[in-house]
Design a protein around this motif. Structure first.
Motif, short mmCIF file in Angstrom:
data_model
loop_
_atom_site.label_atom_id
_atom_site.label_comp_id
_atom_site.label_asym_id
_atom_site.label_seq_id
_atom_site.Cartn_x
_atom_site.Cartn_y
_atom_site.Cartn_z
N ASN A 224 0.82 -1.21 0.00
CA ASN A 224 0.00 0.00 0.00
C ASN A 224 0.86 1.26 0.00
N ALA A 225 1.95 1.26 0.74
CA ALA A 225 2.84 2.42 0.79
C ALA A 225 3.47 2.68 -0.58
N ILE A 226 3.87 1.61 -1.26
CA ILE A 226 4.47 1.74 -2.59
C ILE A 226 3.42 2.27 -3.57
N PHE A 227 2.23 1.70 -3.53
CA PHE A 227 1.16 2.12 -4.43
C PHE A 227 0.81 3.59 -4.19
N ASP A 228 0.70 3.98 -2.92
CA ASP A 228 0.39 5.37 -2.57
C ASP A 228 1.46 6.33 -3.08
N GLN A 229 2.73 5.95 -2.93
CA GLN A 229 3.81 6.82 -3.39
C GLN A 229 3.79 6.93 -4.91
N ALA A 230 3.49 5.86 -5.61
CA ALA A 230 3.37 5.92 -7.08
C ALA A 230 2.21 6.84 -7.47
N ASN A 231 1.11 6.77 -6.72
CA ASN A 231 -0.02 7.67 -6.98
C ASN A 231 0.41 9.13 -6.84
N GLU A 232 1.17 9.43 -5.82
CA GLU A 232 1.64 10.81 -5.63
C GLU A 232 2.55 11.24 -6.78
N MET A 233 3.36 10.32 -7.29
CA MET A 233 4.21 10.63 -8.44
C MET A 233 3.34 10.97 -9.65
N ALA A 234 2.27 10.21 -9.85
CA ALA A 234 1.37 10.47 -10.97
C ALA A 234 0.72 11.84 -10.84
N VAL A 235 0.30 12.18 -9.63
CA VAL A 235 -0.34 13.47 -9.40
C VAL A 235 0.64 14.61 -9.69
N LYS A 236 1.89 14.46 -9.24
CA LYS A 236 2.89 15.51 -9.46
C LYS A 236 3.29 15.60 -10.93
N THR A 237 3.37 14.46 -11.61
CA THR A 237 3.82 14.44 -12.99
C THR A 237 2.72 14.84 -13.96
N TYR A 238 1.51 14.39 -13.69
CA TYR A 238 0.39 14.62 -14.60
C TYR A 238 -0.69 15.46 -13.93
N LYS A 239 -0.24 16.51 -13.25
CA LYS A 239 -1.20 17.36 -12.53
C LYS A 239 -2.21 17.96 -13.49
N PRO A 240 -3.40 18.18 -12.99
CA PRO A 240 -4.44 18.73 -13.86
C PRO A 240 -4.07 20.11 -14.39
#
Length: 139
Positions: free
Chosen positions: A78-94
């Motif tokens: 879960n920690a790995i998945f959450d951190q990847a989610n944060e990377m996606a948000v930072k990289t592909y921010k709206p």
């Protein structure tokens, strides 16, 4: 895990690897939807299997002898998945689109027209929306 610093680094390394795999597997539109938190990698592929493979590649035995996942491994997953989610948000921010600007201005006008905000508040909010639009689209 030997210590918290090693665990933190392992989570970061796995998250980076998982994020890279997702970038290779998903389209640009899918990645943007992930960045907006509208969808996630599980909507487009079996991300849990991919993350499990990433963890195994980093030396983490995800299943015990009984074929089950321990609470510690589940927390790590879960920690790995959450951190990847944060990377996606930072990289592909709206990005604040023209459509977003249009809707925002309409909402502001309706609230002003109904007496729910003053002219000064409406003007200030309109400027903020316009500035955000220019900032996001002037790259």
């Amino acid at each position: 895990m030997e210590n918290q610093e090693d665990k933190t680094q392992l989570i970061k390394n796995c998250a980076i690897s998982f994020f890279c795999v997702c970038q290779q597997q998903m389209t640009k539109e899918q990645l943007i939807a992930w960045g907006k938190r509208e969808d996630g990698p599980n909507d487009y592929m079996d991300a849990n299997v991919l993350l499990d493979q990433v963890m195994v590649n980093h030396g983490i035995d995800t299943f015990n002898e009984d074929g089950e996942i321990s609470d510690e491994i589940a927390d790590l997953f879960n920690a790995i998945f959450d951190q990847a989610n944060e990377m996606a948000v930072k990289t592909y921010k709206p990005i604040y689109s023209l459509e977003d600007l249009h809707h925002s201005i309409n909402d502001i006008f309706e609230q002003f027209d109904e007496g729910k905000m003053t002219r000064n508040m409406a003007t200030m909010m309109t400027w903020q929306c316009a500035n955000q639009f220019v900032k996001d689209n002037n790259k």
